[in-house]
Each structure stands twice: as structure tokens, then as C-alpha cells.
Design a protein around this motif. Structure first.
Motif, PDB file in Angstrom:
ATOM      1  N   PHE A 107       0.831  -1.193   0.000  1.00 46.32           N
ATOM      2  CA  PHE A 107       0.000   0.000   0.000  1.00 46.32           C
ATOM      3  C   PHE A 107       0.868   1.246   0.000  1.00 46.32           C
ATOM      4  N   SER A 108       0.346   2.310  -0.602  1.00 42.89           N
ATOM      5  CA  SER A 108       1.092   3.573  -0.648  1.00 42.89           C
ATOM      6  C   SER A 108       1.172   4.230   0.718  1.00 42.89           C
TER       7      SER A 108
ATOM      8  N   TYR B 256      -5.006   4.959   6.278  1.00 45.64           N
ATOM      9  CA  TYR B 256      -5.728   6.047   5.619  1.00 45.64           C
ATOM     10  C   TYR B 256      -6.757   6.602   6.598  1.00 45.64           C
TER      11      TYR B 256
ATOM     12  N   THR C  15      -9.736   7.200  -1.898  1.00 43.46           N
ATOM     13  CA  THR C  15      -9.160   6.135  -2.719  1.00 43.46           C
ATOM     14  C   THR C  15      -7.873   5.638  -2.080  1.00 43.46           C
ATOM     15  N   ILE C  16      -7.729   4.326  -2.027  1.00 41.19           N
ATOM     16  CA  ILE C  16      -6.480   3.728  -1.572  1.00 41.19           C
ATOM     17  C   ILE C  16      -5.740   3.168  -2.777  1.00 41.19           C
ATOM     18  N   TYR C  17      -4.445   2.957  -2.593  1.00 45.07           N
ATOM     19  CA  TYR C  17      -3.638   2.474  -3.718  1.00 45.07           C
ATOM     20  C   TYR C  17      -2.617   1.465  -3.218  1.00 45.07           C
TER      21      TYR C  17
ATOM     22  N   ARG D  58       0.379  -1.422  -4.963  1.00 43.88           N
ATOM     23  CA  ARG D  58       1.061  -1.787  -6.208  1.00 43.88           C
ATOM     24  C   ARG D  58       1.779  -3.124  -6.060  1.00 43.88           C
TER      25      ARG D  58
ATOM     26  N   TYR E  78      -9.263  -4.988  -5.028  1.00 45.66           N
ATOM     27  CA  TYR E  78      -9.524  -4.546  -3.661  1.00 45.66           C
ATOM     28  C   TYR E  78     -10.865  -5.081  -3.174  1.00 45.66           C
TER      29      TYR E  78
ATOM     30  N   ASN F 250     -10.065   0.034  -8.740  1.00 50.55           N
ATOM     31  CA  ASN F 250      -9.240   1.222  -8.481  1.00 50.55           C
ATOM     32  C   ASN F 250      -9.130   1.605  -7.018  1.00 50.55           C
ATOM     33  N   GLY F 251      -9.799   0.881  -6.107  1.00 53.44           N
ATOM     34  CA  GLY F 251      -9.646   1.133  -4.684  1.00 53.44           C
ATOM     35  C   GLY F 251     -10.418   2.328  -4.150  1.00 53.44           C
ATOM     36  N   THR F 252     -11.366   2.842  -4.897  1.00 55.41           N
ATOM     37  CA  THR F 252     -12.170   3.976  -4.428  1.00 55.41           C
ATOM     38  C   THR F 252     -13.273   3.483  -3.497  1.00 55.41           C
TER      39      THR F 252
ATOM     40  N   ALA G 296      -5.935  -6.132  -0.415  1.00 53.68           N
ATOM     41  CA  ALA G 296      -5.385  -5.906  -1.753  1.00 53.68           C
ATOM     42  C   ALA G 296      -4.883  -7.241  -2.256  1.00 53.68           C
TER      43      ALA G 296
END
Length: 257
Positions: A160-161, A165, A181-183, A185, A196, A214-216, A237
Motif C-alpha cells: 500500500f502507498s 488512511y 481512494t487507496i492504492y 502496487r 480490492y 481502483n480502490g475507491t 489488496a
């Protein structure tokens, strides 16, 4: 004489009286002559290249492999030390001498990352501890070879970025309102797509929904601050390969209202 070719000689000695004339008496005995070793041989690698493979997930201290330089001498004359010559490449590894077998033990000293570096090529030198230039030049008491270490890939979980959150939303927000939104990679070279989902164990699963692509995160039900002023969501994720789900990873998500 060469001790490495023949270490022991048996010599039969005969003695006669009467100056060896006929009719005299004689006796024989066997004398064993053992040659003492001198340091007249240096270490020699049997191969110009040694190859090993190690997983990128291996912890520091893992033994990568063993190499051996042959020395025909024995005892102190056969003792040797190994060293890695390419300092830039070899900083990831160390090498130690096994005191019993005189093998060079290659050890991982720093973490590996397949995505950053997949192969290491290192020069290795073996040199005698005791050098006697009466028999060989100083240069002949050492030998070099090449070590190639290949790093094997491990499918790693998504990252996760953010470690967490935190968002705010009005209690009057309508169903379908975007909260945030989460992200995450895929750190592997395959760069597989991420999906997600909100954990089934979460009590707030019916209050919010997440776009799997897209994790929104969206409002999925009516909110009431007096009933619940904050929500704690766990988001999964998942890395999806072409044929199989590879791995799951969880990320706590806190909602403040």
C-alpha cells in the motif's frame, strides 16, 4: 623426492659378518622413511566458474554455497584464506574458511531484491596462510576463480502507498458519495493487476463499498454520526495473475465522521 607423489619409503637393510664373505651370518631389518611436508604447492581451483542460486527472500546469514581450492600439501601448509575481490559486488556477500575442510563458505550478508539486481559476478581468491618462498614464488601461493550468484524471484505481496488512511465525510452524504481512494502496487516485475475488497469480518462492510479495480471507497448506506462516529475498515489488496490468485494483503482503513 616428492611427498605428494610418494610419502613413505620402505628400505630393507642387510648386515653380514666376515666382511660379507661366504659362510658368514647375516640379518635384515626394514626401515620406514616418511617424508615431511614442505609448502611447495599453492591452492588451485578446479573450476574457472562456480554458479549458485539463492532466493531473494533468503535472510542475511544464509549459506549460498561452498567452493574449494585444492592444496596437495597437508597440515599448516594446506591452510588457506578466501576473499572476495570485487568490493562493489561483494558487499552483499562474505566468505569464510571452514577450518575443518578448508572450503570457502559463501554467506549472504545483506538482503537481496530480484527487481533491483538479479545476478552477481564476483572474483574469489584463495591464498595460503603460510608462504615459503624457498620453494615457490609468492604469486604461486594463490589462485583465483569467478563466482556467479543468481537471485531467484519470489512473488511478493502488494504494498500500500500508505500504512493507514484517514478520511472524513459528512453524515448527510448521499449513497454513492466518494469517500477516498487507496492504492496498492505489485512490486514484482510482472506488475500484476490489484483487486480490492473490504474484509468480510468488518462490521461496516454494508456501510461502505469499494471499487475492486481502483480502490475507491463509496458510501453504501445511510450514515448517522450519533449512532457511529467513526468506522474502522480492513481492506484486502489481492494480486491477480493471469491464471491464479497469488497472495492477499490486509490494510486497516479508519473512517472518521
Amino acid at each position: 623426492m616428492d611427498r605428494e607423489a610418494r610419502e613413505v619409503y620402505l628400505v630393507v637393510v642387510q648386515v653380514k659378518d666376515m666382511l660379507g664373505l661366504n659362510g658368514g651370518y647375516s640379518a635384515t631389518t626394514t626401515v620406514t622413511i616418511s617424508l615431511m611436508d614442505v609448502n611447495d604447492n599453492g591452492p588451485t581451483f578446479q573450476h574457472n566458474l562456480y554458479t549458485f542460486a539463492i532466493s531473494e527472500s533468503a535472510p542475511a546469514g544464509t549459506t549460498v554455497g561452498r567452493i574449494m581450492a585444492d592444496d596437495s600439501d597437508v597440515g599448516l601448509n594446506a591452510k588457506m584464506n578466501y576473499s572476495l575481490e570485487d568490493l562493489e559486488e561483494s558487499s552483499t556477500f562474505t566468505i569464510q574458511t571452514d577450518p575443518d575442510t578448508q572450503e570457502g563458505i559463501v554467506i549472504l550478508d545483506q538482503p537481496l531484491d530480484f527487481e533491483s539486481k538479479r545476478r552477481y559476478v564476483i572474483a574469489v581468491e584463495a591464498i595460503n596462510e603460510n608462504i615459503d618462498t624457498r620453494f615457490l614464488s609468492a604469486y604461486e601461493f594463490q589462485d583465483r576463480t569467478t563466482l556467479k550468484i543468481t537471485v531467484t524471484n519470489v512473488d511478493e505481496p502488494p504494498i500500500f502507498s500508505e500504512t493507514s488512511y484517514s478520511w472524513k465525510v459528512l453524515e448527510s452524504a448521499q449513497i454513492g458519495t466518494q469517500v477516498g481512494t487507496i492504492y496498492a502496487r505489485d512490486t514484482d516485475t510482472t506488475n500484476n493487476p490489484i483487486r480490492y475488497s473490504i474484509s468480510k469480518s468488518s462490521d461496516t462492510r454494508q456501510i461502505f463499498r469499494i471499487d475492486p479495480s481502483n480502490g475507491t471507497v463509496y458510501v453504501a448506506n445511510r450514515l448517522d454520526r450519533e449512532t457511529a462516529a467513526w468506522y474502522n475498515l480492513t481492506v484486502n489488496a489481492r494480486e491477480i495473475s493471469e491464471h491464479i490468485l497469488v497472495i492477499n494483503m490486509h490494510q486497516p482503513l479508519t473512517q472518521n465522521f
